[in-house]
Design a protein around this motif. Structure first.
Motif, PDB file in Angstrom:
ATOM      1  N   ILE A 136     -12.067 -14.734   4.204  1.00 26.09           N
ATOM      2  CA  ILE A 136     -11.506 -13.436   3.813  1.00 26.09           C
ATOM      3  C   ILE A 136     -10.784 -13.562   2.480  1.00 26.09           C
ATOM      4  N   ASP A 137     -10.633 -12.467   1.826  1.00 30.21           N
ATOM      5  CA  ASP A 137      -9.925 -12.395   0.561  1.00 30.21           C
ATOM      6  C   ASP A 137      -8.450 -12.766   0.775  1.00 30.21           C
ATOM      7  N   GLU A 138      -7.878 -13.467  -0.173  1.00 30.40           N
ATOM      8  CA  GLU A 138      -6.485 -13.913  -0.075  1.00 30.40           C
ATOM      9  C   GLU A 138      -5.518 -12.743   0.123  1.00 30.40           C
ATOM     10  N   ARG A 139      -5.860 -11.577  -0.421  1.00 27.41           N
ATOM     11  CA  ARG A 139      -4.968 -10.424  -0.329  1.00 27.41           C
ATOM     12  C   ARG A 139      -4.860  -9.878   1.097  1.00 27.41           C
ATOM     13  N   LEU A 140      -5.762 -10.305   1.991  1.00 29.11           N
ATOM     14  CA  LEU A 140      -5.722  -9.852   3.387  1.00 29.11           C
ATOM     15  C   LEU A 140      -4.892 -10.771   4.275  1.00 29.11           C
ATOM     16  N   LYS A 141      -4.531 -11.944   3.771  1.00 27.63           N
ATOM     17  CA  LYS A 141      -3.823 -12.924   4.597  1.00 27.63           C
ATOM     18  C   LYS A 141      -2.495 -12.388   5.123  1.00 27.63           C
ATOM     19  N   HIS A 142      -1.773 -11.656   4.305  1.00 23.74           N
ATOM     20  CA  HIS A 142      -0.485 -11.102   4.747  1.00 23.74           C
ATOM     21  C   HIS A 142      -0.673 -10.191   5.954  1.00 23.74           C
ATOM     22  N   VAL A 158      -0.411  -3.619   3.247  1.00 22.87           N
ATOM     23  CA  VAL A 158      -0.126  -2.952   1.976  1.00 22.87           C
ATOM     24  C   VAL A 158      -1.443  -2.516   1.327  1.00 22.87           C
ATOM     25  N   LEU A 159      -1.371  -1.454   0.538  1.00 26.39           N
ATOM     26  CA  LEU A 159      -2.554  -0.976  -0.161  1.00 26.39           C
ATOM     27  C   LEU A 159      -3.064  -2.052  -1.109  1.00 26.39           C
ATOM     28  N   ILE A 160      -4.379  -2.194  -1.157  1.00 26.25           N
ATOM     29  CA  ILE A 160      -5.013  -3.192  -2.015  1.00 26.25           C
ATOM     30  C   ILE A 160      -5.999  -2.466  -2.919  1.00 26.25           C
ATOM     31  N   ALA A 161      -5.842  -2.657  -4.209  1.00 29.49           N
ATOM     32  CA  ALA A 161      -6.787  -2.088  -5.170  1.00 29.49           C
ATOM     33  C   ALA A 161      -7.859  -3.136  -5.432  1.00 29.49           C
ATOM     34  N   ASP A 162      -9.109  -2.755  -5.234  1.00 29.77           N
ATOM     35  CA  ASP A 162     -10.235  -3.656  -5.449  1.00 29.77           C
ATOM     36  C   ASP A 162     -11.262  -2.912  -6.294  1.00 29.77           C
ATOM     37  N   GLY A 163     -11.127  -3.035  -7.603  1.00 32.12           N
ATOM     38  CA  GLY A 163     -12.028  -2.300  -8.496  1.00 32.12           C
ATOM     39  C   GLY A 163     -11.806  -0.813  -8.329  1.00 32.12           C
ATOM     40  N   PRO A 164     -12.873  -0.074  -8.070  1.00 32.87           N
ATOM     41  CA  PRO A 164     -12.707   1.371  -7.909  1.00 32.87           C
ATOM     42  C   PRO A 164     -12.165   1.760  -6.532  1.00 32.87           C
ATOM     43  N   GLU A 165     -12.108   0.809  -5.594  1.00 35.00           N
ATOM     44  CA  GLU A 165     -11.659   1.100  -4.235  1.00 35.00           C
ATOM     45  C   GLU A 165     -10.168   0.810  -4.070  1.00 35.00           C
ATOM     46  N   THR A 166      -9.527   1.609  -3.234  1.00 33.14           N
ATOM     47  CA  THR A 166      -8.172   1.325  -2.779  1.00 33.14           C
ATOM     48  C   THR A 166      -8.244   1.295  -1.265  1.00 33.14           C
ATOM     49  N   LEU A 167      -7.883   0.158  -0.689  1.00 37.77           N
ATOM     50  CA  LEU A 167      -8.055  -0.057   0.742  1.00 37.77           C
ATOM     51  C   LEU A 167      -6.715  -0.332   1.415  1.00 37.77           C
ATOM     52  N   LEU A 168      -6.588   0.177   2.633  1.00 35.54           N
ATOM     53  CA  LEU A 168      -5.403  -0.071   3.445  1.00 35.54           C
ATOM     54  C   LEU A 168      -5.830  -0.876   4.658  1.00 35.54           C
ATOM     55  N   PRO A 169      -5.338  -2.117   4.803  1.00 33.02           N
ATOM     56  CA  PRO A 169      -5.701  -2.906   5.985  1.00 33.02           C
ATOM     57  C   PRO A 169      -4.826  -2.547   7.188  1.00 33.02           C
ATOM     58  N   GLY A 181      -7.628 -13.885  17.892  1.00 43.64           N
ATOM     59  CA  GLY A 181      -7.944 -13.538  16.517  1.00 43.64           C
ATOM     60  C   GLY A 181      -7.311 -12.210  16.159  1.00 43.64           C
ATOM     61  N   VAL A 182      -7.761 -11.659  15.073  1.00 47.65           N
ATOM     62  CA  VAL A 182      -7.220 -10.396  14.573  1.00 47.65           C
ATOM     63  C   VAL A 182      -8.377  -9.456  14.282  1.00 47.65           C
ATOM     64  N   LEU A 183      -8.263  -8.259  14.817  1.00 42.47           N
ATOM     65  CA  LEU A 183      -9.220  -7.203  14.492  1.00 42.47           C
ATOM     66  C   LEU A 183      -8.697  -6.514  13.240  1.00 42.47           C
ATOM     67  N   LEU A 184      -9.488  -6.533  12.207  1.00 42.73           N
ATOM     68  CA  LEU A 184      -9.121  -5.956  10.915  1.00 42.73           C
ATOM     69  C   LEU A 184      -9.944  -4.707  10.670  1.00 42.73           C
ATOM     70  N   TYR A 185      -9.282  -3.667  10.250  1.00 41.43           N
ATOM     71  CA  TYR A 185      -9.940  -2.404   9.931  1.00 41.43           C
ATOM     72  C   TYR A 185      -9.469  -1.997   8.539  1.00 41.43           C
ATOM     73  N   LEU A 186     -10.396  -1.803   7.623  1.00 37.88           N
ATOM     74  CA  LEU A 186     -10.048  -1.381   6.271  1.00 37.88           C
ATOM     75  C   LEU A 186     -10.270   0.115   6.122  1.00 37.88           C
ATOM     76  N   VAL A 187      -9.218   0.815   5.747  1.00 42.52           N
ATOM     77  CA  VAL A 187      -9.281   2.259   5.547  1.00 42.52           C
ATOM     78  C   VAL A 187      -9.465   2.505   4.059  1.00 42.52           C
ATOM     79  N   ASP A 188     -10.433   3.328   3.720  1.00 41.00           N
ATOM     80  CA  ASP A 188     -10.675   3.677   2.320  1.00 41.00           C
ATOM     81  C   ASP A 188      -9.640   4.722   1.897  1.00 41.00           C
ATOM     82  N   PHE A 189      -8.682   4.305   1.076  1.00 40.30           N
ATOM     83  CA  PHE A 189      -7.647   5.196   0.568  1.00 40.30           C
ATOM     84  C   PHE A 189      -7.916   5.600  -0.873  1.00 40.30           C
ATOM     85  N   THR A 190      -9.166   5.407  -1.306  1.00 38.81           N
ATOM     86  CA  THR A 190      -9.495   5.718  -2.703  1.00 38.81           C
ATOM     87  C   THR A 190      -9.233   7.170  -2.988  1.00 38.81           C
TER      88      THR A 190
END
Length: 190
Positions: A136-142, A158-169, A181-190
């Motif tokens: 996974i991307d380092e920004r998701l570790k938190h 926290v909101l993560i900006a990834d190019g044109p996308e803004t995602l909320l984990p 484990g951890v169930l991760l869901y990314l919400v598109d906040f673009t």
């Protein structure tokens, strides 16, 4: 003559005093007006921030529903497979009023210290590629650590900006078989 000079001087002093008092009152009124304008601006900014905060809180609460639904699958099953998570995602899209892609992943600790891998990722965001065993991307570790430290609680990252996308984990610690484990869901906040 001396009396006239004295009278002129008194008149001049009186006029100067009236001008000084007028200037002082004008300065005082100007300062009060500036303070009032600044206070009105502050109150407007506070109201705007509270409105935006309420809108974001509502959106996050509304977006939690798919994660809660998917977590029920994990808590209610002995082991969830990639195909079952894919089917659950398809059902959520089919029955929900969602107009954006759903990106889910089941995250496990890697054999390497302080790293995580996606056992399986499902979604169409480049930030969380589909597949198995993807780091996974380092920004998701938190967000993942937050979920692991608060078991069975839904955590908002926290909101993560990834190019044109803004995602909320959004994350929740869930079991899958014998593995935590951890169930991760990314919400598109673009």
């Amino acid at each position: 003559m001396q009396r006239e000079t004295h009278s002129k001087r008194n008149n001049l002093i009186t006029v100067m005093a009236i001008i000084a008092i007028g200037m002082a009152l004008s300065s005082l009124v100007t300062m009060q007006f500036a303070k009032s304008a600044q206070r009105a601006w502050q109150l407007s900014a506070i109201a705007d921030a509270q409105r935006l905060s309420a809108e974001l809180r509502y959106r996050v609460e509304r977006e939690q529903e798919p994660l809660v639904a998917a977590s029920v699958l994990f808590f209610g099953s002995t082991e969830v497979t990639f195909d079952e998570l894919q089917a659950a995602r398809s059902r959520l899209i089919q029955f929900g009023s969602l107009n954006f892609p759903l990106a889910f992943a089941f995250i496990l600790k890697s054999a390497h210290k302080d790293q995580y891998i996606s056992e399986f990722g499902i979604g169409s965001t480049s930030f969380l590629p589909s597949g198995e065993g993807v780091p996974i991307d380092e920004r998701l570790k938190h967000s993942v650590n937050l979920a692991l430290n608060n078991p069975a609680e839904l955590m908002t990252g926290v909101l993560i900006a990834d190019g044109p996308e803004t995602l909320l984990p959004l994350t929740m610690a869930v079991p899958n078989g014998q593995r935590e484990g951890v169930l991760l869901y990314l919400v598109d906040f673009t």
